[in-house]
Write a protein that holds these residues in place. Structure first.
Motif, PDB file in Angstrom:
ATOM      1  N   THR A  38       6.652  82.575  41.965  1.00 56.69           N
ATOM      2  CA  THR A  38       6.101  82.750  43.197  1.00 56.69           C
ATOM      3  C   THR A  38       4.490  82.275  43.205  1.00 56.69           C
ATOM      4  O   THR A  38       3.676  82.103  44.127  1.00 56.69           O
ATOM      5  CB  THR A  38       6.195  84.140  43.884  1.00 56.69           C
ATOM      6  N   ILE A  39       3.959  82.233  41.996  1.00 57.90           N
ATOM      7  CA  ILE A  39       2.461  81.796  41.760  1.00 57.90           C
ATOM      8  C   ILE A  39       2.602  80.575  40.775  1.00 57.90           C
ATOM      9  O   ILE A  39       3.302  80.519  40.022  1.00 57.90           O
ATOM     10  CB  ILE A  39       1.612  82.745  41.305  1.00 57.90           C
ATOM     11  N   ILE A  40       1.802  79.631  41.182  1.00 54.97           N
ATOM     12  CA  ILE A  40       1.852  78.407  40.179  1.00 54.97           C
ATOM     13  C   ILE A  40       0.205  78.192  39.753  1.00 54.97           C
ATOM     14  O   ILE A  40      -0.802  78.861  40.632  1.00 54.97           O
ATOM     15  CB  ILE A  40       2.088  77.209  40.725  1.00 54.97           C
ATOM     16  N   TYR A  41      -0.197  77.680  38.758  1.00 55.65           N
ATOM     17  CA  TYR A  41      -1.388  77.443  38.351  1.00 55.65           C
ATOM     18  C   TYR A  41      -1.951  75.954  38.093  1.00 55.65           C
ATOM     19  O   TYR A  41      -1.302  75.078  37.487  1.00 55.65           O
ATOM     20  CB  TYR A  41      -1.405  78.143  37.093  1.00 55.65           C
ATOM     21  N   LYS A  42      -3.248  75.802  38.483  1.00 55.68           N
ATOM     22  CA  LYS A  42      -4.142  74.445  38.311  1.00 55.68           C
ATOM     23  C   LYS A  42      -4.994  74.859  37.172  1.00 55.68           C
ATOM     24  O   LYS A  42      -5.641  75.683  37.338  1.00 55.68           O
ATOM     25  CB  LYS A  42      -4.458  73.875  39.518  1.00 55.68           C
ATOM     26  N   ILE A  43      -4.961  74.027  36.164  1.00 56.62           N
ATOM     27  CA  ILE A  43      -6.245  74.081  35.159  1.00 56.62           C
ATOM     28  C   ILE A  43      -7.102  72.672  35.552  1.00 56.62           C
ATOM     29  O   ILE A  43      -6.573  71.694  35.765  1.00 56.62           O
ATOM     30  CB  ILE A  43      -5.400  73.669  33.837  1.00 56.62           C
ATOM     31  N   SER A  44      -8.495  72.946  35.567  1.00 60.58           N
ATOM     32  CA  SER A  44      -9.490  71.905  36.160  1.00 60.58           C
ATOM     33  C   SER A  44     -10.759  72.275  35.429  1.00 60.58           C
ATOM     34  O   SER A  44     -11.236  73.281  35.214  1.00 60.58           O
ATOM     35  CB  SER A  44      -9.392  71.973  37.524  1.00 60.58           C
ATOM     36  N   PRO A  45     -11.309  70.979  35.187  1.00 60.84           N
ATOM     37  CA  PRO A  45     -12.805  71.248  34.816  1.00 60.84           C
ATOM     38  C   PRO A  45     -13.555  71.983  35.799  1.00 60.84           C
ATOM     39  O   PRO A  45     -13.399  71.691  36.960  1.00 60.84           O
ATOM     40  CB  PRO A  45     -13.383  69.702  34.784  1.00 60.84           C
ATOM     41  N   ARG A  46     -14.473  72.830  35.437  1.00 63.46           N
ATOM     42  CA  ARG A  46     -15.222  73.744  36.410  1.00 63.46           C
ATOM     43  C   ARG A  46     -15.976  72.827  37.412  1.00 63.46           C
ATOM     44  O   ARG A  46     -16.101  73.174  38.548  1.00 63.46           O
ATOM     45  CB  ARG A  46     -16.170  74.571  35.872  1.00 63.46           C
ATOM     46  N   GLN A  47     -16.607  71.768  37.007  1.00 64.48           N
ATOM     47  CA  GLN A  47     -17.386  70.741  37.855  1.00 64.48           C
ATOM     48  C   GLN A  47     -16.401  70.388  38.812  1.00 64.48           C
ATOM     49  O   GLN A  47     -16.923  70.418  40.143  1.00 64.48           O
ATOM     50  CB  GLN A  47     -18.095  69.716  37.359  1.00 64.48           C
ATOM     51  N   ALA A  48     -15.307  69.830  38.526  1.00 64.66           N
ATOM     52  CA  ALA A  48     -14.511  69.222  39.648  1.00 64.66           C
ATOM     53  C   ALA A  48     -14.017  70.239  40.589  1.00 64.66           C
ATOM     54  O   ALA A  48     -13.836  70.160  41.882  1.00 64.66           O
ATOM     55  CB  ALA A  48     -13.276  68.733  39.042  1.00 64.66           C
ATOM     56  N   TRP A  49     -13.825  71.352  40.214  1.00 69.06           N
ATOM     57  CA  TRP A  49     -13.275  72.538  40.955  1.00 69.06           C
ATOM     58  C   TRP A  49     -14.435  73.279  42.076  1.00 69.06           C
ATOM     59  O   TRP A  49     -14.076  73.426  42.994  1.00 69.06           O
ATOM     60  CB  TRP A  49     -12.788  73.874  40.240  1.00 69.06           C
ATOM     61  N   ASP A  50     -15.634  73.230  41.202  1.00 65.15           N
ATOM     62  CA  ASP A  50     -16.901  73.464  42.228  1.00 65.15           C
ATOM     63  C   ASP A  50     -16.807  72.515  43.306  1.00 65.15           C
ATOM     64  O   ASP A  50     -17.262  72.982  44.596  1.00 65.15           O
ATOM     65  CB  ASP A  50     -18.053  73.632  41.634  1.00 65.15           C
ATOM     66  N   MET A  51     -16.984  71.208  43.101  1.00 65.51           N
ATOM     67  CA  MET A  51     -16.929  70.215  43.991  1.00 65.51           C
ATOM     68  C   MET A  51     -15.788  70.330  45.167  1.00 65.51           C
ATOM     69  O   MET A  51     -16.050  70.315  46.383  1.00 65.51           O
ATOM     70  CB  MET A  51     -16.850  68.983  43.550  1.00 65.51           C
ATOM     71  N   ALA A  52     -14.658  70.928  44.860  1.00 63.77           N
ATOM     72  CA  ALA A  52     -13.562  71.027  45.575  1.00 63.77           C
ATOM     73  C   ALA A  52     -13.540  72.340  46.371  1.00 63.77           C
ATOM     74  O   ALA A  52     -13.414  72.092  47.560  1.00 63.77           O
ATOM     75  CB  ALA A  52     -12.144  71.173  44.857  1.00 63.77           C
ATOM     76  N   GLN A  53     -14.238  73.380  45.856  1.00 60.14           N
ATOM     77  CA  GLN A  53     -14.678  74.712  46.895  1.00 60.14           C
ATOM     78  C   GLN A  53     -15.534  74.077  47.882  1.00 60.14           C
ATOM     79  O   GLN A  53     -15.598  74.653  48.853  1.00 60.14           O
ATOM     80  CB  GLN A  53     -15.268  75.401  45.738  1.00 60.14           C
ATOM     81  N   GLN A  54     -16.775  73.254  47.464  1.00 58.77           N
ATOM     82  CA  GLN A  54     -17.588  73.052  48.372  1.00 58.77           C
ATOM     83  C   GLN A  54     -17.062  72.050  49.549  1.00 58.77           C
ATOM     84  O   GLN A  54     -17.422  72.109  50.818  1.00 58.77           O
ATOM     85  CB  GLN A  54     -18.698  72.116  47.784  1.00 58.77           C
ATOM     86  N   ALA A  55     -15.917  71.184  49.123  1.00 61.02           N
ATOM     87  CA  ALA A  55     -15.381  70.411  50.220  1.00 61.02           C
ATOM     88  C   ALA A  55     -14.124  71.130  50.889  1.00 61.02           C
ATOM     89  O   ALA A  55     -13.767  70.746  52.104  1.00 61.02           O
ATOM     90  CB  ALA A  55     -14.768  69.154  49.508  1.00 61.02           C
ATOM     91  N   GLY A  56     -13.923  72.079  50.570  1.00 64.97           N
ATOM     92  CA  GLY A  56     -12.858  73.034  51.057  1.00 64.97           C
ATOM     93  C   GLY A  56     -11.428  72.281  50.769  1.00 64.97           C
ATOM     94  O   GLY A  56     -10.281  73.023  51.400  1.00 64.97           O
ATOM     95  N   VAL A  57     -11.289  71.465  49.960  1.00 69.50           N
ATOM     96  CA  VAL A  57     -10.045  70.780  49.390  1.00 69.50           C
ATOM     97  C   VAL A  57     -10.116  70.312  48.041  1.00 69.50           C
ATOM     98  O   VAL A  57     -10.933  69.670  47.717  1.00 69.50           O
ATOM     99  CB  VAL A  57      -9.578  70.113  50.373  1.00 69.50           C
ATOM    100  N   PHE A  58      -9.174  70.456  47.306  1.00 66.83           N
ATOM    101  CA  PHE A  58      -8.882  69.865  46.056  1.00 66.83           C
ATOM    102  C   PHE A  58      -7.931  68.533  46.098  1.00 66.83           C
ATOM    103  O   PHE A  58      -6.956  68.715  46.427  1.00 66.83           O
ATOM    104  CB  PHE A  58      -8.420  70.842  45.032  1.00 66.83           C
ATOM    105  N   THR A  59      -8.413  67.395  45.950  1.00 62.15           N
ATOM    106  CA  THR A  59      -7.632  66.161  46.212  1.00 62.15           C
ATOM    107  C   THR A  59      -7.109  65.744  44.793  1.00 62.15           C
ATOM    108  O   THR A  59      -6.241  64.701  44.719  1.00 62.15           O
ATOM    109  CB  THR A  59      -8.532  64.945  46.582  1.00 62.15           C
ATOM    110  N   GLY A  60      -7.399  66.618  43.500  1.00 61.87           N
ATOM    111  CA  GLY A  60      -6.836  66.062  42.403  1.00 61.87           C
ATOM    112  C   GLY A  60      -7.715  65.614  41.475  1.00 61.87           C
ATOM    113  O   GLY A  60      -8.939  65.039  41.622  1.00 61.87           O
ATOM    114  N   ALA A  61      -7.314  65.787  40.112  1.00 58.91           N
ATOM    115  CA  ALA A  61      -8.100  65.229  38.823  1.00 58.91           C
ATOM    116  C   ALA A  61      -7.705  63.986  38.855  1.00 58.91           C
ATOM    117  O   ALA A  61      -6.698  63.422  39.634  1.00 58.91           O
ATOM    118  CB  ALA A  61      -7.689  66.082  37.555  1.00 58.91           C
TER     119      ALA A  61
END
Length: 149
Positions: A38-61
């Motif tokens: 019921t829960i899945i996980y995404k591994i990401s470099p912190r910098q890419a994740w921080d950018m996604a948080q600012q944008a409000g959406v993760f478009t993928g590595a």
């Protein structure tokens, strides 16, 4: 527990057939088949994740963009994914996402070791992320997953 269902292959199925791969799929139903997570996980470099948080959406590595979907792992797959695809990388994060929030864009597809892996065909709105935690990197480059609860 819902009984395992087999025969989840075929046209229009969320589980494509792959020669030599069998499936045992317990618990909840998504589309025509049963999956246990019921829960899945995404591994990401912190910098890419921080950018996604600012944008409000993760478009993928870059690998996600190249493959046309965002790669996720189940709890059982996450450490192996980390060991196989993130060797030598540090400053990584692990994000937990509720499967039910992703709708029909989430497909469970046969991949490494004939296991079903969750793939998101679309962007990940950050509002669907339950939590994000740092992944510890030891001096020898090995990673330790955070607590998944």
């Amino acid at each position: 527990m819902v009984p395992a269902k087999r025969g989840c292959h075929g046209a229009g199925s969320i589980f494509p057939s792959r020669t030599g791969c069998g499936n045992t799929l317990p618990k909840i139903q998504l589309g025509p088949c049963f999956v246990s997570d019921t829960i899945i996980y995404k591994i990401s470099p912190r910098q890419a994740w921080d950018m996604a948080q600012q944008a409000g959406v993760f478009t993928g590595a870059p690998i996600d963009v190249a493959d046309g979907f965002i790669h996720f792992s189940t709890a059982e797959q996450a450490q192996e994914t980390l060991d196989k695809h993130f060797v030598g990388q540090d400053d990584l994060v692990l994000a937990a996402v509720n499967v039910s929030s992703l709708g029909d864009a989430l497909k469970w597809e046969v991949s490494r070791g004939c296991a079903l892996f969750p793939h998101l065909y679309g962007d990940l709105p950050m509002t669907h992320v339950i939590w994000t935690r740092p992944i510890t990197t030891a001096s020898d480059g090995t990673h330790t997953m955070p607590d998944l609860t």
